[in-house]
Scaffold this active site. Structure first.
Site: not given
Ligand code: GLY
Length: 397
Positions: A113, A172
């Site tokens: 992240d 993601d």
């Molecule tokens: N990246 C985590 C979400 O989209 O909730």
């Protein structure tokens, strides 16, 4: 006279199809965010060192999060979008203040992240100020993120220490590649670019189904690169289409095409877009349910964050694809729905801009709430709509 008629028709169609929603949405966003900046001082947090707003809790309190939360970079990014639209230095000062709080994340090797956190905050800061310091942070963050790349698997690892998975990669993660592409442009070091391309290629091979919907989690064997599991984490089922995940994929491959001009990525983005807008379960207002296969439709919660993300991606895709007009129209429709029916009450919801997002339904967490990544991608979509209206490139870094 003819000119006058065509000008009026043009203005009328802008109003009817919502092509100029940015004009009223930005002043509203400014007011809400002014309010939020005041509310932050009364916010609540269960964790030490909170720096950014995330959502509202069950009692309507503003939930604040530390910089290590994956959501921390979105609020500073919103402040940068307000500065970009208004050119008002008060927004720049606030953006600088909140961006500085995220910078320690440039060194965190424990999560993928780092891309979300640093690129949405510092990345926008660099784009709008060209400050050398921001450039240094972006390059360091890209070095940090690259340590999570395993060449045998051909991807960056998303999460550490998950009992159920050895080497999980979530859709993601495509979003984190933007940091890497930009870091190569800023540093001349092609390592980051190569990591990004490898990740995009492996994900394209393993994350997608024949209909171009995507799994949420692919678990790999880190020793051989073999796929071990295809599952979900935040979606309804392993085989379902979690709405935000489809948005991450669409945005990710559109951005990969921008950065590489590889037509395979353009085709992928177009196919994901078609899956989304042709889906029989996409509601009329084009704001998806939290999962396209959510069982309790039409009462299933929506996900405004997925809608905002999809709109922003479609604006960019509209500038590359032969289907551009169609994509632009759908993006305008989504933005119009969000502007008309999903905004918070003025002065309400502690200053969040949009209501009705869903964070993690299976965990019974953040259902039908305002959430800062919805506001971020909404402001980004509005910025792109404005840029298109003024014949400027949609993306400029
Ligand atoms: N990246 C985590 C979400 O989209 O909730």
């Amino acid at each position: 006279m003819n000119k006058l008629i065509s000008l009026s028709l043009c203005l009328l169609s802008n109003v009817v199809y919502g092509q100029s929603d940015y004009r009223k949405a930005f002043p509203f966003a400014e007011k809400q965010t002014e309010f939020m900046l005041k509310e932050i001082t009364h916010g609540t947090s269960t964790k030490p060192n909170p720096v950014s707003p995330r959502t509202l809790d069950d009692k309507g309190n503003l939930v604040l999060i530390p910089s290590k939360d994956w959501v921390s970079g979105f609020f500073p990014g919103e402040l940068w979008y307000l500065y970009e639209y208004t050119h008002n230095n008060k927004w720049r000062a606030a953006a600088e203040q909140y961006t500085a709080k995220i910078e320690p994340e440039q060194f965190d090797k424990g999560t993928h992240d780092v891309g979300f956190k640093i690129y949405c905050s510092v990345g926008n800061g660099y784009r709008l100020t060209q400050k050398q310091h921001y450039k240094d942070v972006i390059i360091q963050a890209a070095k940090t993120l690259s340590t999570r790349f395993n060449p045998t698997v051909g991807t960056i690892k998303s999460w550490d220490n998950r009992k159920e998975w050895k080497y999980p990669v979530i859709i993601d993660n495509m979003m984190n590649l933007e940091l890497l592409f930009v870091a190569t442009k800023l540093s001349g070091d092609s390592t980051f670019y190569k990591v990004a391309v490898n990740h995009a290629n492996t994900t394209l091979k393993n994350h997608f189904r024949p209909d171009y919907s995507s799994y949420h989690v692919i678990d790999y064997d880190p020793e051989t690169g073999a796929v071990l599991h295809k599952q979900t984490h935040q979606g309804f089922a392993d085989s379902s289409a979690w709405a935000r995940g489809q948005g991450w994929g669409l945005y990710g491959y559109t951005m990969c095409y921008r950065e590489t001009k590889n037509p395979v990525y353009l085709k992928q983005a177009e196919a994901i877009a078609a899956f989304i807008y042709n889906h029989p379960n996409l509601p009329k207002d084009k704001v998806p349910y939290w999962d396209f296969d959510a069982p309790d439709r039409p009462n299933a919660p929506r996900d405004a964050s997925a809608a905002a993300l999809i709109a922003s991606a479609l604006y960019e895709l509209s500038t590359y694809s032969k289907n551009g007009k169609q994509y632009k129209k759908i993006a305008d429709q989504i933005v119009h729905s969000l502007t008309k029916n999903y905004q918070a009450m003025p002065g309400g919801s502690k200053g969040f801009i949009l209501l009705h997002s869903t964070g993690h339904k299976p965990a019974n967490s953040e259902i039908d709430v305002p959430i800062s990544y919805a506001d971020y991608y909404y402001l980004e979509a509005l910025t792109r709509q404005n840029r298109l209206a003024n014949r400027k490139p949609v993306v400029d870094l």
